[in-house]
Design a protein around this motif. Structure first.
Motif, PDB file in Angstrom:
ATOM      1  N   ILE A  58       0.912  -1.139  -0.049  1.00  0.00           N
ATOM      2  CA  ILE A  58      -0.090   0.173   0.048  1.00  0.00           C
ATOM      3  C   ILE A  58       0.893   1.324  -0.197  1.00  0.00           C
ATOM      4  CG2 ILE A  58      -1.967  -1.193   1.159  1.00  0.00           C
ATOM      5  CD1 ILE A  58      -1.158   0.193   3.663  1.00  0.00           C
ATOM      6  N   GLU A  59       0.235   2.238  -0.667  1.00  0.00           N
ATOM      7  CA  GLU A  59       1.173   3.641  -0.598  1.00  0.00           C
ATOM      8  C   GLU A  59       1.485   4.288   0.460  1.00  0.00           C
ATOM      9  OE1 GLU A  59       0.127   7.995  -2.279  1.00  0.00           O
ATOM     10  OE2 GLU A  59      -1.229   6.575  -2.949  1.00  0.00           O
ATOM     11  N   ALA A  60       0.608   3.852   1.736  1.00  0.00           N
ATOM     12  CA  ALA A  60       1.099   4.754   2.960  1.00  0.00           C
ATOM     13  C   ALA A  60       2.386   3.872   3.557  1.00  0.00           C
ATOM     14  CB  ALA A  60      -0.085   4.618   3.794  1.00  0.00           C
ATOM     15  N   LEU A  61       2.729   2.561   3.258  1.00  0.00           N
ATOM     16  CA  LEU A  61       3.567   1.881   3.823  1.00  0.00           C
ATOM     17  C   LEU A  61       4.371   0.996   2.824  1.00  0.00           C
ATOM     18  CD1 LEU A  61       1.383   0.296   6.762  1.00  0.00           C
ATOM     19  CD2 LEU A  61       3.018   2.192   6.989  1.00  0.00           C
ATOM     20  N   PRO A  62       5.189   1.624   2.021  1.00  0.00           N
ATOM     21  CA  PRO A  62       5.739   1.192   0.739  1.00  0.00           C
ATOM     22  C   PRO A  62       6.756   0.234   1.114  1.00  0.00           C
ATOM     23  CG  PRO A  62       6.406   3.324   1.070  1.00  0.00           C
ATOM     24  CD  PRO A  62       5.351   3.152   1.969  1.00  0.00           C
ATOM     25  N   ALA A  63       7.455   0.230   2.256  1.00  0.00           N
ATOM     26  CA  ALA A  63       8.465  -0.430   2.613  1.00  0.00           C
ATOM     27  C   ALA A  63       8.095  -2.054   3.273  1.00  0.00           C
ATOM     28  CB  ALA A  63       9.484  -0.094   3.698  1.00  0.00           C
ATOM     29  N   VAL A  64       6.732  -2.125   3.809  1.00  0.00           N
ATOM     30  CA  VAL A  64       6.124  -3.138   4.446  1.00  0.00           C
ATOM     31  C   VAL A  64       5.499  -4.245   3.464  1.00  0.00           C
ATOM     32  CG1 VAL A  64       4.313  -3.990   5.838  1.00  0.00           C
ATOM     33  CG2 VAL A  64       5.499  -1.850   6.233  1.00  0.00           C
ATOM     34  N   PRO A  65       5.968  -5.437   3.441  1.00  0.00           N
ATOM     35  CA  PRO A  65       5.686  -6.444   2.459  1.00  0.00           C
ATOM     36  C   PRO A  65       4.350  -7.087   2.345  1.00  0.00           C
ATOM     37  CG  PRO A  65       6.787  -7.270   4.243  1.00  0.00           C
ATOM     38  CD  PRO A  65       7.202  -6.198   4.356  1.00  0.00           C
ATOM     39  N   THR A  66       3.611  -7.384   1.622  1.00  0.00           N
ATOM     40  CA  THR A  66       2.364  -8.226   1.397  1.00  0.00           C
ATOM     41  C   THR A  66       2.735  -9.565   2.260  1.00  0.00           C
ATOM     42  OG1 THR A  66       2.484  -9.222  -0.574  1.00  0.00           O
ATOM     43  CG2 THR A  66       1.631  -7.020  -0.361  1.00  0.00           C
ATOM     44  N   LEU A  67       1.653 -10.177   2.779  1.00  0.00           N
ATOM     45  CA  LEU A  67       1.703 -11.483   3.217  1.00  0.00           C
ATOM     46  C   LEU A  67       2.145 -12.625   2.288  1.00  0.00           C
ATOM     47  CD1 LEU A  67      -1.407 -11.548   5.624  1.00  0.00           C
ATOM     48  CD2 LEU A  67       0.988 -12.048   6.241  1.00  0.00           C
ATOM     49  N   ALA A  68       1.555 -12.194   0.932  1.00  0.00           N
ATOM     50  CA  ALA A  68       2.083 -13.220  -0.046  1.00  0.00           C
ATOM     51  C   ALA A  68       3.615 -13.198  -0.553  1.00  0.00           C
ATOM     52  CB  ALA A  68       1.439 -12.656  -1.271  1.00  0.00           C
ATOM     53  N   GLU A  69       4.259 -11.669  -0.348  1.00  0.00           N
ATOM     54  CA  GLU A  69       5.841 -11.644  -0.624  1.00  0.00           C
ATOM     55  C   GLU A  69       6.308 -12.521   0.364  1.00  0.00           C
ATOM     56  OE1 GLU A  69       7.132  -7.540  -1.819  1.00  0.00           O
ATOM     57  OE2 GLU A  69       5.114  -7.094  -1.027  1.00  0.00           O
TER      58      GLU A  69
END
Length: 330
Positions: free
Chosen positions: A236-247
């Motif tokens: 998400i745009e607000a947290l660009p450094a935070v990965p998705t659970l899929a990643e």
């Protein structure tokens, strides 16, 4: 003409006149919709993302319909208590509910629902998609999702993971993480997103899964909470450094929440169609689009049939996941 024939002729004419008048009498007796305030049941507690969006939608919807739209909170059991109240309401278009689809597509797979999820409701309109946010609280001393899983492996049961309740999308995320990581993580179910956030800030548990909202993002920015992962199609745009659970390798846990408006089954089709049209029109407007964007939610407008198909697809997906991980849902 004899007296009996005259009488019969008179009665026949009276009967014909009455029959001709019936459609007009029926039309006059039927009141247009809406004829009084509309009750909008929010199936989660005040203070969460659903409460904020329901209130943002209620005001312009009231202006469109020409009657007040009154918010009523009926929280509990992952939204199923509020949906049960909707199922019992008179199907005349004056009682609606704002809810995620999980009380229809997940809760009945894990517990006995007081309503028939397939027949008790009329989908009206999808409203928004909300990413799921997994955050660490002050009780979690590590950094990042990998350290969270490592802690859960070292100390079985010591990691406490809060959700908005049993059979919510956050519970589904937790169950999939537990199954895939083969860890023993303690589930702490709440009655909604608002109460759990207060306890998260106080370090009452190590991690929680919640819907993305502006307030949570503020606490992350100030360092009071730590963003570990998001459930969304992309970062998400607000947290660009935070990965998705899929990643992170948890594809089945990578879920977001779909929220929408529901009516009781057998609500007149014309009422449901008008509501769908009004809500879709409002979601295209600048005010609601800005409100959704501020909270990093996405508009999910579409036809009644589109919404019904989304619900059916989510039910099929959840049935397969629950069948493969029933022991992980407590």
């Amino acid at each position: 003409m004899t007296q009996p024939l005259l009488r019969r002729h008179f009665l026949q004419r009276i009967g014909f006149a009455a029959a001709c008048a019936l459609p007009h009498l029926s039309h006059a007796a039927s009141s247009p919709w809406p004829s009084r305030p509309v009750r909008l049941i929010v199936v989660y507690p005040p203070g969460g993302v659903s409460d904020g969006m329901a209130r943002a939608l209620a005001e312009p919807l009231a202006q469109s319909l020409g009657v007040p739209v009154l918010i009523e909170h009926r929280a509990g059991a992952g939204g199923s208590l509020g949906m049960d109240a909707l199922a019992r309401a008179t199907p005349d278009g004056h009682t609606l509910a704002f809810s995620a689809i999980s009380p229809l597509t997940l809760h009945p797979l894990l517990a006995r629902a007081p309503y028939d999820p397939l027949r008790a409701f009329a989908p009206v309109a999808s409203v928004m998609r909300t990413p799921v946010l997994v955050v660490g609280t002050p009780a979690f001393a590590g950094r990042g999702f990998a350290e969270l899983i490592a802690l859960a492996r070292r100390q079985p049961g010591a990691v406490r993971w809060a959700t908005s309740g049993v059979a919510t999308i956050g519970h589904m995320v937790l169950a999939q993480v537990r199954m895939q990581s083969r860890t023993d993580i303690t589930h702490i179910p709440y009655q909604g997103g608002g109460p759990q956030l207060n306890d998260a800030l106080g370090g009452q548990f190590e991690v929680l899964s919640t819907n993305v909202a502006a307030q949570q993002l503020q606490y992350i920015e100030s360092g009071r909470l730590q963003a570990l992962a998001v459930g969304a199609p992309a970062r998400i745009e607000a947290l660009p450094a935070v990965p998705t659970l899929a990643e992170l390798g948890y594809e089945k846990a990578n879920r977001d929440s779909l929220f929408g408006i529901f009516a009781p089954a057998r609500t007149p089709a014309a009422v449901v169609q008008r509501l769908n049209a009004e809500i879709n029109r409002l979601l295209q407007g600048d005010t609601l689009r800005a409100r959704l964007r501020e909270a990093y939610n996405l508009p999910a407008r579409g036809s009644i049939d589109d919404f019904a198909q989304e619900i059916a697809a989510d039910r099929r997906r959840n049935r397969a996941l629950v069948a493969g991980a029933r022991a992980q849902f407590d």
